[in-house]
Design a protein around this motif. Structure first.
Motif, PDB file in Angstrom:
ATOM      1  N   ALA A 103       0.793  -1.239   0.000  1.00  0.00           N
ATOM      2  CA  ALA A 103       0.000   0.000   0.000  1.00  0.00           C
ATOM      3  C   ALA A 103       0.819   1.280   0.000  1.00  0.00           C
ATOM      4  CB  ALA A 103      -0.898   0.017   1.238  1.00  0.00           C
ATOM      5  N   SER A 104       0.221   2.327  -0.564  1.00  0.00           N
ATOM      6  CA  SER A 104       0.555   3.718  -0.258  1.00  0.00           C
ATOM      7  C   SER A 104      -0.730   4.254   0.360  1.00  0.00           C
ATOM      8  CB  SER A 104       0.916   4.488  -1.528  1.00  0.00           C
ATOM      9  OG  SER A 104       2.029   3.900  -2.161  1.00  0.00           O
ATOM     10  N   HIS A 105      -0.894   3.975   1.644  1.00  0.00           N
ATOM     11  CA  HIS A 105      -2.210   4.169   2.263  1.00  0.00           C
ATOM     12  C   HIS A 105      -2.429   5.601   2.741  1.00  0.00           C
ATOM     13  CE1 HIS A 105      -0.713   4.309   6.385  1.00  0.00           C
ATOM     14  NE2 HIS A 105       0.009   3.224   6.166  1.00  0.00           N
ATOM     15  N   ASN A 106      -3.688   5.858   3.014  1.00  0.00           N
ATOM     16  CA  ASN A 106      -4.163   7.201   3.370  1.00  0.00           C
ATOM     17  C   ASN A 106      -3.930   7.576   4.824  1.00  0.00           C
ATOM     18  OD1 ASN A 106      -5.148   8.407   1.112  1.00  0.00           O
ATOM     19  ND2 ASN A 106      -7.317   7.968   1.501  1.00  0.00           N
ATOM     20  N   GLY A 107      -3.473   6.632   5.648  1.00  0.00           N
ATOM     21  CA  GLY A 107      -3.335   6.936   7.077  1.00  0.00           C
ATOM     22  C   GLY A 107      -4.671   7.068   7.783  1.00  0.00           C
ATOM     23  N   GLU A 108      -5.704   6.432   7.215  1.00  0.00           N
ATOM     24  CA  GLU A 108      -7.001   6.428   7.896  1.00  0.00           C
ATOM     25  C   GLU A 108      -6.940   5.441   9.062  1.00  0.00           C
ATOM     26  OE1 GLU A 108     -10.482   6.874   4.969  1.00  0.00           O
ATOM     27  OE2 GLU A 108      -8.800   6.413   3.634  1.00  0.00           O
ATOM     28  N   LYS A 109      -7.965   5.509   9.928  1.00  0.00           N
ATOM     29  CA  LYS A 109      -7.941   4.746  11.181  1.00  0.00           C
ATOM     30  C   LYS A 109      -7.672   3.253  10.946  1.00  0.00           C
ATOM     31  CE  LYS A 109     -10.699   4.267  15.399  1.00  0.00           C
ATOM     32  NZ  LYS A 109     -12.067   4.305  15.936  1.00  0.00           N
ATOM     33  N   ARG A 110      -8.351   2.654   9.962  1.00  0.00           N
ATOM     34  CA  ARG A 110      -8.174   1.214   9.757  1.00  0.00           C
ATOM     35  C   ARG A 110      -6.752   0.890   9.294  1.00  0.00           C
ATOM     36  NH1 ARG A 110     -10.270  -2.426   5.293  1.00  0.00           N
ATOM     37  NH2 ARG A 110      -9.574  -4.447   6.093  1.00  0.00           N
ATOM     38  N   HIS A 111      -6.162   1.796   8.521  1.00  0.00           N
ATOM     39  CA  HIS A 111      -4.775   1.562   8.098  1.00  0.00           C
ATOM     40  C   HIS A 111      -3.835   1.569   9.296  1.00  0.00           C
ATOM     41  CE1 HIS A 111      -6.435   3.643   4.313  1.00  0.00           C
ATOM     42  NE2 HIS A 111      -6.225   2.394   3.954  1.00  0.00           N
ATOM     43  N   THR A 112      -3.881   2.622  10.069  1.00  0.00           N
ATOM     44  CA  THR A 112      -2.895   2.764  11.155  1.00  0.00           C
ATOM     45  C   THR A 112      -3.151   1.748  12.262  1.00  0.00           C
ATOM     46  OG1 THR A 112      -4.258   4.583  11.995  1.00  0.00           O
ATOM     47  CG2 THR A 112      -2.316   5.164  10.719  1.00  0.00           C
ATOM     48  N   GLU A 113      -4.411   1.479  12.571  1.00  0.00           N
ATOM     49  CA  GLU A 113      -4.687   0.492  13.630  1.00  0.00           C
ATOM     50  C   GLU A 113      -4.194  -0.894  13.215  1.00  0.00           C
ATOM     51  OE1 GLU A 113      -8.794   0.708  14.804  1.00  0.00           O
ATOM     52  OE2 GLU A 113      -8.402   2.468  16.085  1.00  0.00           O
ATOM     53  N   THR A 114      -4.347  -1.228  11.943  1.00  0.00           N
ATOM     54  CA  THR A 114      -3.884  -2.541  11.485  1.00  0.00           C
ATOM     55  C   THR A 114      -2.358  -2.620  11.541  1.00  0.00           C
ATOM     56  OG1 THR A 114      -5.829  -2.660  10.048  1.00  0.00           O
ATOM     57  CG2 THR A 114      -4.064  -4.246   9.616  1.00  0.00           C
ATOM     58  N   VAL A 115      -1.680  -1.532  11.163  1.00  0.00           N
ATOM     59  CA  VAL A 115      -0.210  -1.529  11.240  1.00  0.00           C
ATOM     60  C   VAL A 115       0.251  -1.671  12.685  1.00  0.00           C
ATOM     61  CG1 VAL A 115       1.863  -0.094  10.938  1.00  0.00           C
ATOM     62  CG2 VAL A 115       0.166  -0.250   9.095  1.00  0.00           C
ATOM     63  N   LEU A 116      -0.380  -0.945  13.594  1.00  0.00           N
ATOM     64  CA  LEU A 116       0.042  -0.998  15.003  1.00  0.00           C
ATOM     65  C   LEU A 116      -0.201  -2.389  15.594  1.00  0.00           C
ATOM     66  CD1 LEU A 116      -1.197   2.544  16.157  1.00  0.00           C
ATOM     67  CD2 LEU A 116       1.166   1.806  15.727  1.00  0.00           C
ATOM     68  N   GLY A 262      -7.130   3.927  -0.024  1.00  0.00           N
ATOM     69  CA  GLY A 262      -8.087   4.438   0.955  1.00  0.00           C
ATOM     70  C   GLY A 262      -9.222   5.214   0.311  1.00  0.00           C
ATOM     71  N   SER A 263      -9.953   5.936   1.152  1.00  0.00           N
ATOM     72  CA  SER A 263     -11.155   6.648   0.707  1.00  0.00           C
ATOM     73  C   SER A 263     -10.853   7.611  -0.434  1.00  0.00           C
ATOM     74  CB  SER A 263     -11.754   7.443   1.872  1.00  0.00           C
ATOM     75  OG  SER A 263     -12.043   6.599   2.949  1.00  0.00           O
ATOM     76  N   GLY A 264     -11.594   7.462  -1.512  1.00  0.00           N
ATOM     77  CA  GLY A 264     -11.504   8.414  -2.610  1.00  0.00           C
ATOM     78  C   GLY A 264     -10.280   8.267  -3.488  1.00  0.00           C
ATOM     79  N   ARG A 265      -9.455   7.260  -3.235  1.00  0.00           N
ATOM     80  CA  ARG A 265      -8.222   7.117  -4.016  1.00  0.00           C
ATOM     81  C   ARG A 265      -8.468   6.275  -5.264  1.00  0.00           C
ATOM     82  NH1 ARG A 265      -3.593   7.107  -0.782  1.00  0.00           N
ATOM     83  NH2 ARG A 265      -2.539   6.301  -2.617  1.00  0.00           N
ATOM     84  N   PHE A 266      -7.736   6.605  -6.338  1.00  0.00           N
ATOM     85  CA  PHE A 266      -7.923   5.961  -7.641  1.00  0.00           C
ATOM     86  C   PHE A 266      -7.710   4.450  -7.561  1.00  0.00           C
ATOM     87  CE2 PHE A 266      -6.747   4.726 -11.951  1.00  0.00           C
ATOM     88  CZ  PHE A 266      -7.613   5.459 -12.746  1.00  0.00           C
ATOM     89  N   CYS A 267      -6.608   3.993  -6.956  1.00  0.00           N
ATOM     90  CA  CYS A 267      -6.332   2.551  -6.844  1.00  0.00           C
ATOM     91  C   CYS A 267      -7.528   1.832  -6.222  1.00  0.00           C
ATOM     92  CB  CYS A 267      -5.124   2.286  -5.940  1.00  0.00           C
ATOM     93  SG  CYS A 267      -3.503   2.587  -6.673  1.00  0.00           S
ATOM     94  N   THR A 268      -7.983   2.346  -5.109  1.00  0.00           N
ATOM     95  CA  THR A 268      -9.061   1.696  -4.361  1.00  0.00           C
ATOM     96  C   THR A 268     -10.356   1.688  -5.161  1.00  0.00           C
ATOM     97  OG1 THR A 268      -8.048   2.333  -2.264  1.00  0.00           O
ATOM     98  CG2 THR A 268     -10.414   1.848  -2.224  1.00  0.00           C
TER      99      THR A 268
END
Lengths: 360, 360
Positions: A103-116, A262-268
Motif C-alpha cells: 500500500a501507499s495508504h491514506n493513514g485512515e484509522k483502519r490503516h494505522t490500527e492494522t499496522v500498530l 483508501g477513501s476516494g483514491r484511484f487505486c481503491t
C-alpha cells in the motif's frame, strides 16, 4: 546528487522484452490534456508498456526501454519475500496485512490500527519503522489530528505497511531489524534479487537513489517493469513458492482495495469497481503499474513530468483499452476516469481527460 | 466543457510580436529535470518568450505563438484599472494594497488583515468578495486555524487582494459591485480592453474559461503576454495615466514583495533578493511572468504540463540568463533556484534543476 565513486550503467536486460515488429523507441506521446473552458491548457506526455509474462509486448507507446524508478508502483513485487519466505504465515498475517504491505495508504484509522496491531504481533513498535512520519494523506483524518493537537507517527506514513512487512521478513529469517532500509541490508539485497528475477534485468550496477520512505530505488526499464508485473499476473513460469506468493498478493489487493490506498483514491476505487480483474498500484513521479490475472498481462505507465493527475487518467485509459473497464463501469467511474476541475466556489471549470489523439 | 454556441478562434494579434530571424514555432524543449540519486527521474518542457515593449523578441524557446491562459501571472496587468482610474487614490490606498492587488498571497496574518481593513475602507465586507474561500497556502497559518477550529473566509483566498481591487474600481466608477466576476460585467469588460491594448491582440472571440477564483480567463499568445509585461516595464509608449499606473504597480510589487506571495514563496524571495530589477508573478498551470524595468523587457513562461515546480526553476534560469540574478545572488538563492528534494526523514534525495542541455 551523483555519486562520483560509482559510475552507474544503464540496466541490462538479460531476458529481453520482445518488441513487436515496427515498435520503435520514441518520444513519449501526449496522452492527457487538461482543459479549461474552451481550450486545452496543459498537456502530459507518458510512456506505456503492456507485456505478457514471457515479455511479449502487446502494447507500447513512447519509450519503453527508458530506465525508470518504479517507486511505490512496484510494492506488489516488494511484498514477495514477506509471503514466499513463510514470514506472513509464521506470524499469522491475513489479507489485510498483505494488502497493506503493497500500500501507499491514506493513514485512515483502519490503516494505522492494522499496522500498530501487526507490529505488536511481531513484538515490535512504531519506533522500529524507519520510514519517517508524515500527516495522513486523507485530509479529514489529518485535519482532525490538527484539531486535536496530535502529531503524526511513523504508522501514518503511507509506506508503513511495506515497512512492517520488511521487519516481519527480517525477524522470520533471523536477520537484524535495524537499518533494514539500507541498500546493503539483507532485506534490500533480497529485494534486489527479486527485482532481477522478476524483471529479467541485471541490477547490480544500475542507477539508484533513495525513496521518500528511505529505501533504495533501483532503475529498471519501463518494459521490464511491466514484465515483472505480468509475471505476478501469470505466475505459471515462476518457482512454486513464488507463484503462490504472487497470486496471494494480488488476491489480497483485490480482496481489500481499501487497504492499498483508501477513501476516494484511484487505486481503491478502480479495484473496487473492476472486481478481481486488475490489481493496480500508483507510485510517485507519475508511475502506475498493473497486473491483470485474467489476461495474464502486466502494465507500467510513466508520465514524463511525474504528475499523478496524468498517471491516473492514463491507467484508466489503458484499462478501458484492455476491456477491464467496460462501458457500464466507465459510466459509473466517469468522474474518476475524467476528473472535473472545480474552482474554489465549486463551479466546474474544466477536465483532465485522455488526449483527443490518444493512440489507444 | 466547450460552449458549442460560440466557436472560439485563435487570438489574432493586431500588433505582432516580431520574431527574430530564424525563430521557429517549435515544440517546447525540456528545460527542467528532476533528479533522484544517480538518474533523472522526470522532465518538464516549457516555452519562454522575452520581448521588449515594441514586441521585438529577444528570447524565444518552444512555441511562443501558442495561446495560453495567463492565470494569476497577469495580475499586474489586471491591477491597471484600480490605479489608472483614480480608484486607489480616491480611497487612499498605498503600496501594501496595490501589491496585494497583484498577489496570489499566502493568507498570512498581514495579508488577510490588510484585505479586511481595505474592505472596511471602501465600506464593504468579506461577503462582497466573490472568490470563494480556501485555507491559507501558508501551512503554519492553515494548521493553526485547524488547531483552533477556525474555518477560512474569502479574505484567505489567495486572490482576495485582486478581488478587493475590482470592487474598489467598480465603486469608484459608480458600477454595481454584484457579479463583478462575470464576463459581461463592466469590471471584466474593462479588463478585456486593457489586455487587448497591452497585448496587441483582439480578444473578443478567443477561447476563454473560468479561473479558480471565478473570474474569466482569456487566451492570449505566449509572446503577446510577454509583450504586455514588457509594456509595464517600459511604459513610455503608453498613455500617461496608464504609464504612471504601470510604474506604480511594479514599484509596489518590488517595494513590498511579501504582499505579492508570502513567507518562503518564490516570487517573494526572488524579488527581495533582486532589489528593484524585477517584478515577477506566478500563475497556476505552470505560468510565470516578469517585468524588468531596468532592461525594459517582459517575460512569459508556460510549462507544458502545468507544474509549478518547473515554472519556478525556468523563471530562475531566465533571470540568470538576463543577468538579473548575478553570481552572488545565485549562491544566496541556491536552494530556491535548484530546490533539494528530501524524504520524510529529511534526507536529501534529489534536486529540481535546469536541464543539462537547457539552451539558455
Amino acid at each position: 546528487m551523483t555519486n562520483s565513486k560509482s559510475q552507474p550503467t544503464a540496466p541490462q536486460p538479460t531476458a529481453h522484452v520482445h518488441l513487436p515488429q515496427g515498435a520503435e523507441r520514441g518520444a513519449a506521446p501526449i496522452l492527457v490534456e487538461v482543459v479549461r473552458g474552451q481550450m486545452v491548457e496543459s498537456r502530459h506526455r507518458a510512456s506505456v508498456a503492456i507485456t505478457d509474462a514471457e515479455g511479449h509486448v502487446v502494447g507500447s507507446w513512447g519509450d519503453i526501454e527508458q530506465p525508470i524508478y518504479g517507486r511505490s508502483a512496484i510494492k506488489p513485487l516488494l511484498a514477495l519475500p514477506l509471503v514466499e519466505s513463510g514470514a506472513a504465515d509464521g506470524f499469522g498475517l491475513g489479507t489485510a496485512e498483505i494488502a497493506l504491505a503493497t500500500a501507499s495508504h491514506n493513514g485512515e484509522k483502519r490503516h494505522t490500527e492494522t499496522v500498530l496491531a501487526w507490529l505488536a504481533k511481531i513484538g515490535l513498535t512504531v519506533d522500529d519503522l524507519e520510514c519517517g512520519a508524515h500527516f495522513p494523506y486523507d485530509e479529514p483524518t489529518a485535519q482532525a489530528m490538527w484539531a486535536h493537537g496530535e502529531r503524526p507517527n511513523r504508522a501514518h506514513n503511507n509506506c508503513s505497511g511495506k515497512h512492517a512487512g520488511f521487519l516481519t521478513t527480517a525477524l522470520h529469517l533471523g536477520e537484524p531489524t535495524r537499518n533494514y532500509i539500507q541498500y546493503e541490508h539483507p532485506v534490500q539485497q533480497r529485494l534486489l534479487g527479486v527485482l532481477e528475477q522478476m524483471s529479467g534485468c541485471e541490477l547490480g550496477a544500475v542507477p539508484r537513489g533513495i525513496d521518500g520512505c528511505g529505501i533504495p530505488v533501483i532503475a529498471m526499464p519501463l518494459g521490464n517493469t511491466a514484465l515483472a508485473m505480468a509475471r505476478l499476473a501469470d505466475p505459471g513460469g515462476l518457482p512454486e513458492k513464488r507463484a503462490k506468493a504472487a497470486a496471494r498478493i494480488l488476491t489480497a489487493m483485490m480482496d481489500d482495495p481499501f487497504m492499498v490506498a483508501g477513501s476516494g483514491r484511484f487505486c481503491t476505487t478502480v479495484m473496487q469497481a473492476t472486481g478481481h480483474q486488475a490489481a493496480i498500484k500508483v507510485g510517485a513521479e507519475g508511475v502506475y503499474s498493473g497486473a491483470l490475472p485474467g489476461l495474464g498481462l502486466g502494465i507500467c505507465v510513466k508520465v514524463e513530468d511525474g504528475t499523478g493527475r496524468a498517471s491516473e487518467v492514463v491507467m484508466g485509459q489503458v484499462l478501458k483499452h484492455l476491456g477491464i473497464i467496460d462501458e457500464a463501469t466507465e459510466m459509473k467511474l466517469h468522474d474518476v476516469l475524467v476528473p472535473t476541475i472545480r474552482n474554489w466556489a465549486g463551479t466546474p471549470t474544466g477536465q483532465i481527460r485522455p488526449a483527443a489523439d490518444c493512440p489507444f
